[in-house]
Write an enzyme that holds these catalytic residues in place. Structure first.
Site, PDB file in Angstrom:
ATOM      1  N   GLU A   1       1.105  -0.574  -5.168  1.00 24.37           N
ATOM      2  CA  GLU A   1       0.182   0.525  -5.473  1.00 24.37           C
ATOM      3  C   GLU A   1       1.042   1.700  -5.900  1.00 24.37           C
ATOM      4  O   GLU A   1       1.488   2.495  -5.073  1.00 24.37           O
ATOM      5  CB  GLU A   1      -0.662   0.909  -4.252  1.00 24.37           C
TER       6      GLU A   1
ATOM      7  N   ASP B   1       0.824  -1.199   0.000  1.00 23.03           N
ATOM      8  CA  ASP B   1       0.000   0.000   0.000  1.00 23.03           C
ATOM      9  C   ASP B   1       0.865   1.259   0.000  1.00 23.03           C
ATOM     10  O   ASP B   1       1.853   1.343   0.738  1.00 23.03           O
ATOM     11  CB  ASP B   1      -0.853  -0.038   1.283  1.00 23.03           C
TER      12      ASP B   1
HETATM   13  C1  GLC Z   1      -4.069   3.344  -0.303  1.00 17.83           C
HETATM   14  C2  GLC Z   1      -5.340   2.524  -0.222  1.00 17.83           C
HETATM   15  C3  GLC Z   1      -6.451   3.403   0.249  1.00 17.83           C
HETATM   16  C4  GLC Z   1      -6.095   3.914   1.620  1.00 17.83           C
HETATM   17  C5  GLC Z   1      -4.736   4.619   1.597  1.00 17.83           C
HETATM   18  C6  GLC Z   1      -4.230   4.872   2.975  1.00 17.83           C
HETATM   19  O1  GLC Z   1      -4.171   4.350  -1.226  1.00 17.83           O
HETATM   20  O2  GLC Z   1      -5.615   1.934  -1.463  1.00 17.83           O
HETATM   21  O3  GLC Z   1      -7.682   2.746   0.265  1.00 17.83           O
HETATM   22  O4  GLC Z   1      -7.087   4.781   2.073  1.00 17.83           O
HETATM   23  O5  GLC Z   1      -3.764   3.841   0.954  1.00 17.83           O
HETATM   24  O6  GLC Z   1      -3.841   3.685   3.582  1.00 17.83           O
END
Ligand code: GLC
Ligand code: CA
Length: 568
Positions: free
Chosen positions: A291, A231
């Site tokens: 991500e 993440d």
């Molecule tokens: C990433 C996740 C998202 C979350 C953020 C903070 O972007 O995909 O859903 O709110 O991280 O952890």
């Protein structure tokens, strides 16, 4: 060599050791030296919303286990579960208070083990979501960190003095609104949080943090996870001098001036951590998905790392957010990722963006367009990640008023910012009450369209979006060209029809996608590919009529898909 998963077939060990693209731990599945994840179909699953086994209105692990046969039947090989760890649920699980357990609302560690074991029986691997950038403010590390300026965990987070009375240390903004700094009255210092104040950023410059977080991955590898989705990796490091970010033109969805986040996003140190995490992953034959919100292909390339030493699967968010049925735009993005030198990772939706059904749909032909989009990202070279419910053409169900909103982003930014509740609604299993998700009122409301767009009804209808996904995924797993073939663009000046080959040796799969709402006719010149005289066999189309002689040109209905096999 990993013995946890049966190889489909395994090639010489020498190949494993000489190929720079696969680690010695990765099961190789073909002569090209591809690893399992390069032939796999991934499925992102939001545990709160997938299936509720104990009827409390919230999905759970046993619910997921009960649906593994459905996933198998659909053609899914691996699932990534968004955070299911203990959490105060401020950010619905992305605020973790214990990395080595399961939140009781989702079940127990034993339920998790059973999920892994049942997945293994069906050839479905389980990946978890690893929130590396921040913990919950209720995590014991943070509770200790904030307890005093000299506590053992003080330096596990980023604490700084303010600039003056009520002045945060600098101008960095939280991606979820307001300042990225919060003052803690007990010790009089500010802590940094790129996301909500309840999500304090870890200090990755502290070796103890690194060690503790690496151990978290080992804990789960030992329990049988096949990898992680990492993440928010872009946010891991910040400039230690806390230089202000430059303000640039325009405003964001909270109405704040835009900033060039050059001092707190994508710092080069991120790559050191990714290389080290990858080493641990390699010891366990695991795969890392990232991500990775990049704005250029060069930035994305960096996430693969030199000689594939970082993430095997950084997501191409530029492809994911094209947001319009534009043939030239898709052509450009596909060419870019295809030539980036790594293995493309393609998706059209996730739990942070409005559902593809709405982003691409025109309101009239949405089902046809959902099939068109599926045919696009499931036939390209690379690994696709489906977002749960995409296959049953689930639509966004945004809150109708501020009172209904659960996602704090939207509580702060309503009505400009609608938040992410809309794309996280319960999986639509049947036309029953609550879409068959739960006997209790679900945590988020089910839209009226669940009566027609649900698994049970769509499985019975050969013309449904779900039936189309199943046929596409079957082709993806069986056509060598779709698994390993190179991408060859065709008719590159056509603004309405996207055509390409997936070419493998003497054969190819032809994909023709009409992105226009009007009928189109195309002629293909396959002479340069040496396939002018090839035999064309239709594999899949959503058009009613059978094509008489495709070599004489292909007539396409609005938003039609035509897929054929070419053999010499
Ligand atoms: C990433 C996740 C998202 C979350 C953020 C903070 O972007 O995909 O859903 O709110 O991280 O952890
Ligand atoms: Ca439940």
């Amino acid at each position: 060599m990993s013995t946890r998963w049966p190889a489909i077939f395994i090639f010489g060990f020498s190949l494993l050791l000489t190929s720079p693209l696969v680690s010695a731990q990765q099961t190789v599945v073909d002569v090209e030296g591809h690893s399992w994840w390069q032939h796999a179909v991934f499925y992102e699953l939001y545990p709160r919303s997938f299936a509720d086994s104990n009827n409390d209105g919230i999905g759970d692990l046993n619910g997921i286990t009960s649906k593994l046969d459905y996933l198998k039947n659909l053609g899914v090989d691996a699932i990534w579960i968004t955070p299911c760890f203990p959490s105060p649920q401020v950010d619905f699980g992305y605020d973790i208070s214990d990395y080595e357990n399961i939140d009781p609302m989702y079940g127990t560690l034993q339920d998790f083990d059973r999920l892994v074991a049942e997945g293994r029986k069906r050839g479905i691997r389980i990946l978890l979501d690893f929130v590396v950038n921040h913990t919950s403010d209720q995590h014991k590390w943070f509770l200790d960190s904030k307890s005093s300026r000299t506590s053992a965990h003080r330096d596990w987070y980023i604490w700084r003095d303010g600039k003056g009375v009520s002045q945060p240390p600098n101008n960095w903004a939280s991606s979820f609104g307001l300042s990225a700094w919060k003052r803690d009255p007990a010790t009089g210092q500010y802590y940094y949080h790129y996301f909500y104040p309840e999500q304090p950023d870890l200090n990755w410059r502290n070796p103890a943090v690194k060690q503790a977080m690496f151990d978290v991955t080992r804990f789960w590898y030992k329990r049988g996870v096949a990898g992680f989705r990492l993440d928010a990796v872009d946010s891991l490091f910040e400039d230690p001098k806390l230089t202000d970010n430059p303000v640039v033109a325009g405003t964001d969805s909270f109405g704040r001036p835009n900033m060039d986040e050059k001092y707190n996003q994508k710092l080069p140190e991120v790559h050191d951590v990714l290389r080290a995490l990858r080493k641990v992953a390699d010891e366990h034959g695991a795969v890392l998905i990232g991500e990775t919100y990049t704005s250029t292909i060069d930035e994305l390339k960096q996430y693969y790392g030199e000689h594939s030493s970082e993430l095997q699967m950084p997501m191409d968010m530029m492809f994911a957010t094209v947001d319009k049925l534009s043939v030239p735009e898709f052509r450009k993005q596909i060419a870019a990722i295809d030539s980036a030198g790594g293995w493309p990772v393609l998706l059209i939706g996730n739990h942070d963006m409005a559902r593809s059904y709405n982003r691409y749909g025109d309101g009239v032909h949405n089902d046809a367009i959902a099939k068109l989009m599926a045919a696009l990202y499931l036939t390209l070279r690379g690994t696709p990640i489906l977002y749960y419910g995409e296959e049953t053409s689930m639509e966004n169900n945004d809150p109708k008023s501020k009172e209904e909103v659960l996602d704090p982003i939207s509580k702060l930014g309503w009505p400009l910012e609608k938040g992410r509740d809309g794309e996280r609604t319960p999986m639509q299993w049947s036309a029953d009450v609550n879409a068959g998700f739960s006997k209790a009122k679900p945590w988020l409301p089910v839209p009226a369209s669940a009566r027609t767009h649900n698994v049970e009804s769509e499985l019975k209808d050969p013309g449904s979006v779900l039936s189309f996904y199943k046929r596409l995924l079957l082709l993806r797993h069986s056509e060598k060209s779709l698994l390993d073939g190179e991408y060859v663009p065709l008719n590159e000046s056509n603004p309405s029809v996207l055509s390409y080959l997936r070419r493998y040796k003497d054969e190819a799969v032809l994909v023709v996608l009409n992105m226009a709402g009007s009928a189109q006719k195309i002629d293909l010149d396959l002479f340069p590919q040496g396939l002018a005289a090839a035999k064309m066999t239709t594999l899949l189309t959503d058009m009613a009529g059978v094509l008489q002689d495709p070599s004489k040109g292909i007539a396409l209905e609005p938003f039609a898909v035509y897929i054929a096999r070419l053999t010499k």
